[in-house]
Design a protein around this motif. Structure first.
Motif, PDB file in Angstrom:
ATOM      1  N   VAL A  30     -22.076 -33.448 -10.433  1.00 56.12           N
ATOM      2  CA  VAL A  30     -21.825 -32.307 -11.295  1.00 56.12           C
ATOM      3  C   VAL A  30     -22.077 -30.857 -10.369  1.00 56.12           C
ATOM      4  O   VAL A  30     -21.416 -29.819 -10.526  1.00 56.12           O
ATOM      5  CB  VAL A  30     -23.098 -32.400 -12.405  1.00 56.12           C
ATOM      6  N   LEU A  31     -23.017 -30.779  -9.493  1.00 54.20           N
ATOM      7  CA  LEU A  31     -23.152 -29.876  -8.430  1.00 54.20           C
ATOM      8  C   LEU A  31     -21.910 -29.593  -7.693  1.00 54.20           C
ATOM      9  O   LEU A  31     -21.468 -28.378  -7.469  1.00 54.20           O
ATOM     10  CB  LEU A  31     -24.202 -30.065  -7.512  1.00 54.20           C
ATOM     11  N   GLY A  32     -21.271 -30.598  -7.153  1.00 54.08           N
ATOM     12  CA  GLY A  32     -19.978 -30.594  -6.571  1.00 54.08           C
ATOM     13  C   GLY A  32     -18.997 -29.910  -7.308  1.00 54.08           C
ATOM     14  O   GLY A  32     -18.173 -28.886  -6.924  1.00 54.08           O
ATOM     15  N   LEU A  33     -18.678 -30.343  -8.883  1.00 45.92           N
ATOM     16  CA  LEU A  33     -17.772 -30.088  -9.584  1.00 45.92           C
ATOM     17  C   LEU A  33     -18.197 -28.193  -9.797  1.00 45.92           C
ATOM     18  O   LEU A  33     -17.232 -27.475  -9.960  1.00 45.92           O
ATOM     19  CB  LEU A  33     -17.911 -30.668 -10.865  1.00 45.92           C
ATOM     20  N   LEU A  34     -19.404 -28.092 -10.235  1.00 46.82           N
ATOM     21  CA  LEU A  34     -19.947 -26.463 -10.478  1.00 46.82           C
ATOM     22  C   LEU A  34     -19.485 -25.584  -9.329  1.00 46.82           C
ATOM     23  O   LEU A  34     -18.874 -24.584  -9.484  1.00 46.82           O
ATOM     24  CB  LEU A  34     -21.150 -26.560 -10.890  1.00 46.82           C
ATOM     25  N   ASN A  35     -19.869 -26.270  -7.854  1.00 47.94           N
ATOM     26  CA  ASN A  35     -19.571 -25.432  -7.044  1.00 47.94           C
ATOM     27  C   ASN A  35     -18.002 -25.457  -6.689  1.00 47.94           C
ATOM     28  O   ASN A  35     -17.608 -24.307  -5.950  1.00 47.94           O
ATOM     29  CB  ASN A  35     -20.257 -26.136  -5.686  1.00 47.94           C
ATOM     30  N   LEU A  70     -15.605 -25.391  -9.251  1.00 52.02           N
ATOM     31  CA  LEU A  70     -14.623 -24.898 -10.396  1.00 52.02           C
ATOM     32  C   LEU A  70     -15.472 -23.324 -10.690  1.00 52.02           C
ATOM     33  O   LEU A  70     -14.710 -22.462 -11.006  1.00 52.02           O
ATOM     34  CB  LEU A  70     -14.917 -25.668 -11.337  1.00 52.02           C
ATOM     35  N   VAL A  71     -16.762 -23.338 -10.798  1.00 58.98           N
ATOM     36  CA  VAL A  71     -17.580 -22.090 -11.342  1.00 58.98           C
ATOM     37  C   VAL A  71     -17.972 -21.154 -10.283  1.00 58.98           C
ATOM     38  O   VAL A  71     -17.881 -19.881 -10.503  1.00 58.98           O
ATOM     39  CB  VAL A  71     -18.653 -22.554 -12.279  1.00 58.98           C
ATOM     40  N   ARG A  72     -18.242 -21.705  -9.374  1.00 56.88           N
ATOM     41  CA  ARG A  72     -18.767 -20.652  -8.118  1.00 56.88           C
ATOM     42  C   ARG A  72     -18.160 -19.781  -7.718  1.00 56.88           C
ATOM     43  O   ARG A  72     -18.306 -18.444  -7.571  1.00 56.88           O
ATOM     44  CB  ARG A  72     -19.331 -21.420  -7.221  1.00 56.88           C
ATOM     45  N   PRO A  73     -16.739 -20.041  -7.316  1.00 61.75           N
ATOM     46  CA  PRO A  73     -15.808 -19.086  -6.836  1.00 61.75           C
ATOM     47  C   PRO A  73     -15.527 -17.933  -7.951  1.00 61.75           C
ATOM     48  O   PRO A  73     -15.475 -16.793  -7.318  1.00 61.75           O
ATOM     49  CB  PRO A  73     -14.470 -19.687  -6.795  1.00 61.75           C
ATOM     50  N   VAL A  74     -15.606 -18.156  -9.098  1.00 61.23           N
ATOM     51  CA  VAL A  74     -15.387 -17.054  -9.947  1.00 61.23           C
ATOM     52  C   VAL A  74     -16.594 -16.083 -10.100  1.00 61.23           C
ATOM     53  O   VAL A  74     -16.625 -14.942 -10.223  1.00 61.23           O
ATOM     54  CB  VAL A  74     -15.271 -17.713 -11.467  1.00 61.23           C
ATOM     55  N   LEU A  75     -17.858 -16.894 -10.158  1.00 61.91           N
ATOM     56  CA  LEU A  75     -19.075 -16.061 -10.091  1.00 61.91           C
ATOM     57  C   LEU A  75     -19.256 -15.004  -8.701  1.00 61.91           C
ATOM     58  O   LEU A  75     -19.596 -14.209  -8.893  1.00 61.91           O
ATOM     59  CB  LEU A  75     -20.366 -16.905 -10.174  1.00 61.91           C
ATOM     60  N   VAL A  76     -18.665 -15.748  -7.646  1.00 61.30           N
ATOM     61  CA  VAL A  76     -18.975 -14.917  -6.289  1.00 61.30           C
ATOM     62  C   VAL A  76     -17.761 -13.861  -6.639  1.00 61.30           C
ATOM     63  O   VAL A  76     -18.282 -12.937  -6.124  1.00 61.30           O
ATOM     64  CB  VAL A  76     -18.437 -15.973  -5.312  1.00 61.30           C
ATOM     65  N   LEU A  77     -16.794 -14.060  -7.152  1.00 56.52           N
ATOM     66  CA  LEU A  77     -15.711 -12.866  -7.239  1.00 56.52           C
ATOM     67  C   LEU A  77     -16.216 -11.865  -8.101  1.00 56.52           C
ATOM     68  O   LEU A  77     -16.277 -10.485  -7.852  1.00 56.52           O
ATOM     69  CB  LEU A  77     -14.158 -13.432  -7.604  1.00 56.52           C
TER      70      LEU A  77
END
Length: 118
Positions: free
Chosen positions: A38-43, A45-52
Motif C-alpha cells: 500500500v505504501l508503494g502504491l500510494l507513493n 500514484l498519490v505522492r506525485p500529485v501531492l508534490v506537484l
C-alpha cells in the motif's frame, strides 16, 4: 524478480521501524507485506500529485515540506489498513523518516549486488 525482493525487504524494514519506534505498530509479517504494498502504491500514484500541488510551499521551505508529504503517505497507509497502526502525525513523521532511510539502504544494497538495470 528484483521487484519482489525489494518488496520483501521493505516489509522487513517496516517491521524494523515498528520494533525501533513504539508509535508504529505492525502485527505480523503478512501485515507488513500489505503495508509495504500500500505504501508503494500510494507513493507511486498519490505522492506525485501531492508534490506537484505543494510545490510552492516546498520551494519556500527548501524541500523540507517533502517530509510532511512522506508522513502523510505513511499515515494514509496506516489509515487504510487494520493491522498497521500509527499513533499520530508525529509518529508518522518519525516512522516515515526511519522507513525512508531503510529504503535508501535497501536500494543501495540491491544496486550494489545486482547493478543498475535500464
Amino acid at each position: 524478480m528484483l521487484l519482489l525482493l525489494r518488496w520483501f525487504l521493505l516489509a522487513c524494514a517496516l517491521l524494523l521501524v515498528a520494533s525501533l519506534y513504539p508509535g508504529v505498530q505492525v502485527t505480523g509479517y503478512a501485515s507488513a507485506l500489505w503495508a509495504a504494498l500500500v505504501l508503494g502504491l500510494l507513493n507511486t500514484l498519490v505522492r506525485p500529485v501531492l508534490v506537484l500541488l505543494t510545490l510552492p510551499i516546498t520551494l519556500v521551505t527548501l524541500g523540507l515540506f517533502l517530509f510532511v508529504v512522506n508522513a502523510l503517505m505513511f499515515w494514509a497507509a496506516a489509515a487504510l489498513l487494520d493491522n498497521f497502526n500509527v499513533a499520530g502525525f508525529g509518529a508518522a513523521l518519525i516512522g516515515s523518516v526511519i522507513y525512508s532511510l531503510c529504503a535508501l539502504v535497501i536500494d543501495a544494497a540491491l544496486e550494489q549486488l545486482f547493478g543498475r538495470r535500464r
